[in-house]
Design an enzyme around this catalytic site. Sequence first.
Site, PDB file in Angstrom:
ATOM      1  N   HIS A   1       6.180   9.816   4.506  1.00 53.84           N
ATOM      2  CA  HIS A   1       5.456  11.083   4.402  1.00 53.84           C
ATOM      3  C   HIS A   1       6.208  12.051   3.490  1.00 53.84           C
ATOM      4  O   HIS A   1       5.621  12.684   2.604  1.00 53.84           O
ATOM      5  CB  HIS A   1       5.277  11.683   5.800  1.00 53.84           C
TER       6      HIS A   1
ATOM      7  N   ARG B   1      -6.811  11.888  -0.031  1.00 51.19           N
ATOM      8  CA  ARG B   1      -6.651  11.497   1.375  1.00 51.19           C
ATOM      9  C   ARG B   1      -7.247  12.603   2.232  1.00 51.19           C
ATOM     10  O   ARG B   1      -6.639  13.653   2.410  1.00 51.19           O
ATOM     11  CB  ARG B   1      -5.168  11.305   1.703  1.00 51.19           C
TER      12      ARG B   1
ATOM     13  N   ARG C   1     -11.089   9.167   0.028  1.00 51.07           N
ATOM     14  CA  ARG C   1     -10.833   8.158   1.048  1.00 51.07           C
ATOM     15  C   ARG C   1     -11.247   8.719   2.410  1.00 51.07           C
ATOM     16  O   ARG C   1     -10.827   9.816   2.784  1.00 51.07           O
ATOM     17  CB  ARG C   1      -9.353   7.781   1.075  1.00 51.07           C
TER      18      ARG C   1
ATOM     19  N   GLU D   1      -5.830  -3.093   1.358  1.00 56.44           N
ATOM     20  CA  GLU D   1      -4.460  -2.869   1.829  1.00 56.44           C
ATOM     21  C   GLU D   1      -3.949  -3.991   2.719  1.00 56.44           C
ATOM     22  O   GLU D   1      -2.797  -3.943   3.158  1.00 56.44           O
ATOM     23  CB  GLU D   1      -4.400  -1.566   2.637  1.00 56.44           C
TER      24      GLU D   1
ATOM     25  N   GLY E   1      -4.337  -0.253  -2.263  1.00 55.58           N
ATOM     26  CA  GLY E   1      -3.321   0.622  -1.684  1.00 55.58           C
ATOM     27  C   GLY E   1      -2.040  -0.179  -1.547  1.00 55.58           C
ATOM     28  O   GLY E   1      -1.809  -0.842  -0.532  1.00 55.58           O
ATOM     29  N   THR E   2      -1.208  -0.135  -2.572  1.00 58.07           N
ATOM     30  CA  THR E   2      -0.064  -1.054  -2.638  1.00 58.07           C
ATOM     31  C   THR E   2       1.028  -0.731  -1.630  1.00 58.07           C
ATOM     32  O   THR E   2       1.850  -1.592  -1.324  1.00 58.07           O
ATOM     33  CB  THR E   2       0.533  -1.071  -4.059  1.00 58.07           C
ATOM     34  N   ASN E   3       1.057   0.501  -1.112  1.00 60.48           N
ATOM     35  CA  ASN E   3       2.066   0.822  -0.089  1.00 60.48           C
ATOM     36  C   ASN E   3       1.857  -0.039   1.148  1.00 60.48           C
ATOM     37  O   ASN E   3       2.757  -0.757   1.605  1.00 60.48           O
ATOM     38  CB  ASN E   3       1.988   2.299   0.311  1.00 60.48           C
ATOM     39  N   ASP E   4       0.642   0.057   1.728  1.00 56.67           N
ATOM     40  CA  ASP E   4       0.357  -0.723   2.934  1.00 56.67           C
ATOM     41  C   ASP E   4       0.252  -2.214   2.635  1.00 56.67           C
ATOM     42  O   ASP E   4       0.630  -3.044   3.469  1.00 56.67           O
ATOM     43  CB  ASP E   4      -0.932  -0.231   3.596  1.00 56.67           C
TER      44      ASP E   4
ATOM     45  N   CYS F   1      -4.040   2.496  -6.417  1.00 58.89           N
ATOM     46  CA  CYS F   1      -3.803   3.875  -5.985  1.00 58.89           C
ATOM     47  C   CYS F   1      -2.564   4.028  -5.109  1.00 58.89           C
ATOM     48  O   CYS F   1      -2.347   5.083  -4.523  1.00 58.89           O
ATOM     49  CB  CYS F   1      -5.020   4.445  -5.263  1.00 58.89           C
TER      50      CYS F   1
END
Length: 761
Positions: free
Chosen positions: A345, A451, A507, A635, A656-659, A721
Site C-alpha cells: 500500500h 481503483r 476497476r 490476476e 494485474g501483474t502484482n497479484d 496495469c
Amino acid sequence: MSLAQEMFAIAPAMGKANLSASQLKLLSGKSRWIFRVGEAGFPTVPTICITRAAWDALQSERARRDVKLRTHWIACLFKLVDKDGNPPVLVVRTSAATHNGGLMPAKLGISAPANPEDSVDPARPLARAIKNAFDSYGFGQGWTSPRQDDDRGKQIVLVQALADGEIEQFLTRNAVTGALGASPINGGPLPRLPDTIEPLVALLDAKAGRHMVCSVAIKRGQVTFVSARPMQVTAAADLEAAVDRVNRKVWSAQNAVSRVDPTRLAQLLHPRIRSTEGATPIATGLGVSPGAASGIIVFNPEDAARLRARGKHCILVVNETGPADIEGMKAATGILTARGGMSSHAGVIARITGKPCVAGVRTLSVDAAEMVCRIGDREFRSGDRLTIDGSDGSVYLGTLSLAQPHIGGAIGTLLGWSDASRTIAVRTNVETVESANTALSFGAEGIGLARSEHMFFSPERMVALRRMILSEDEEDRSRAVNGLVDFQTGDYSALFSAMKGLPVTVRLFDPPLHEFLPRSDEDIEETAASLGLAVRALRLRLERIAEINPMLGHRGVRLAITYPEILQMQMQAIMAGVRAASEKQSEPVAVEVMVPFVSTASEVAWVRERAHAIAANSGLLRSERVKFSFGTMIELPRACLRAGDIANMVDFISFGTNDLTQTTFGISRDDAPTFLAAYQRKGIYERDPFVTIDEKGVGEMISIAIERGRAANPHLKIGICGEHAGDPASLKFFAGLGVDYVSCSPYRVPVARLTLAQTSA
C-alpha cells in the site's frame, strides 16, 4: 585473428592506424577514443595496445625461448617512435569499458626497452608495468561480460609515448547544464586552454556521445590528445546534451531517444540528495518510490497534516500504511515503513502521489502509542529528523541537503521524439483529478486503472465504506450502498472530465476487507461511534468477517456476485458520472468497466450481463457521446489458462501483474521482503519478481493468455496495469508480446514512454 594481430598501433607516431574489423571490436574504454581522435586527424599521443591473450602468449613464448611473437611486438613498439628516431619515454595504461576503482593508474616515466628481451621480461620496467596493469583487472573481469571465458583474454593494455607539454584535464560538457565546451571537473578551476581545444571538444563529444574527461598535453599553444574517459553526470545534464547533439545535427532524434537511459528519468522528476559524502546510512530498506526527503519524524496522519499546514517538512514513520493513512501520506514529505515491498500500500500510494518512500526496513520498529521508534539500537521520537532516499532505500540521520528536480524543455522535446516511434500507448493508474492532471502533464494517454475503492480514503468516505462492509443484512447494506452513489458519481464525473475523451478504465470494487477495517483500539472506538454501534457489537462483527488470508478472500468479482447491490451501485454511479461529464464537454466519454480477480469465464459472464443491463438502462449507450466497453483484470493463473473462454465475453483484458506474480509464485507481496533479499544475495533469484517481471513463469502465463485470448477474439485489446508497467526491463518484455497499452503510476509515465520508444526502434 592471430595473436600477432592482437598487438597493434591505434595512433602510430607516423601515418594513420589501419585496423581490421576484428581489431576494432577489441577497442574499449580509452583505446576507442584515442583511435577515433587520431583517425580524425587530430594530433594524438602515439599509442599501441595489446590484449591479455597476446601478452600471455608472449610470456609462454619467452619460456620456450622462442621469438616469433616477440619480433612482432618489437615492431609494434617501434610505431611509437617519431621521425627523429629516438625511442620515447613510455606510459602504460589500462583501458576498460567501465571504470573500476581497482584498475592500475597510469604508470609514467618508463624507459624504452634497451633490448628485445626487456620488452617481455616481467623483471624489467615496461613488462612489469604491463603485467601489473593486466593483473589489476582481476581474474575473469572482462570488457563485456565477466561470465564469458574469452573476455579475460580480450582485456587490453595501452602503451603510449610520454606526452610532451603540460598535462591538463577538463570535461567536454558542463556537468550541470550539459552545455558543450571545455568545463571544469568536480567544481575545480578550468585550466587555461587555447582556442584550438574547441574542435577537439566537439570531435570527442560527437564520437563518444557522452560527457568525457579529456586529458591533453599543451606545449607552446599546441594541443595533443592523450586520453579520455566517460564521466557520470546528472540525468538532467545528459538529457540536455542529448537534445543539443540533435540540434547540432550530430545525432538524429532517434539516436537521442535510443541513447538516453530511461531509468534515470526519475531523477528529473524528484528531489535527490545533493551529496552523501561523510554521511553513512543508519538503515537500508527497499526504495519503493524514488526521490529524497528530509523532515521531522511523525507517527500519525494527523501530525503530518498539522506540520504540513505550518509549512514544515515531515517523514511519516509507521510499521505499515493502510487506507486510513492516505491523508497523512499526502501531507508528509516522505514515508518510511518497517514492512511492505514494491507493491505494498505504501509503495503504490507513494508512487501515485510522487512521494519518496522507503519500505521494508527490518531494523525499524514503531510504537505509535508511545510516539517512539527504534532503528537498530537508536531511539527516535517526534521532532527528531531523518533523511530518506526512496531511490536506493537508504535512511540517514538528520537533514541532508537536497537538490531539487531540474525539468526543462529538454525532457518534453525528447519524449516528443520518442512518441514518434512508439506503437504502444502509455496510460496511468490514478483515482483523483489531481493525480490525473499530473499524469497528463507527463503525457499519459488515458487511465488504465482507476481503483474505485481508493476513492474512499477520506475519513467521511471511509465511514460510509465501513458501514457497507459491516452491514448485517441486505437491507442494511442497500442503505449503506445508496449513500456511496453520490460520492462516486461526483468522482467519476470529475475524472472523466479531466481526461477529455481519453479512455478511463474503472476497476470495480476490489477491497481486501482487512485493508479498510479498523485495527487499533482507538480506530475501533471511533468507527463504532461513527456507525452508532457499541464497541463490543463492532468487535463481534469484525470477528465474524475476519479472513485468514484476505488477499485470496472475499474480494473483487466475488464481492460483486455475493453482494449484487454493490455492483448495482457502482454501475449506476459510473453511468451517472458519464452523463454528467458528457453534458459538460464536447469530447465523447470513453469509459471501460473492468471486473477484477476473476478465475472463471462464468464469473465474467455473470457480471457482464448485469453491468451491460445497467449501462443500457441508462440510455447513454445509444448516444455517440459515450464509448462503453467491458473487460476484465487477469490476476490469477487459472484466468490466464482460460483466457480463450474469457476473451469471447470481453472487449479487453488487462494484466494485474502484482497479484499475478504473488499467485503464480505463492508469495505474499507484503511479506516477501523478509526473504527475497537473502534469495537475491545467494543467487536463488536474480531479481525481485515484484520489481521486474519473471519472464519464465509469470511472463509465460501472460504470453499464454494473450495467445489464447486473441485466438478466440482477434479484436481483443490487451493492457498491462500492474506496477511492472513502469519498470524498463519489464516493459521491454511486454513490448515483445504485442500489448496495446501499459498503465503505470504518474511519475513513471515518462519512463514508460521512452522505454517503449526504444523497443519500437
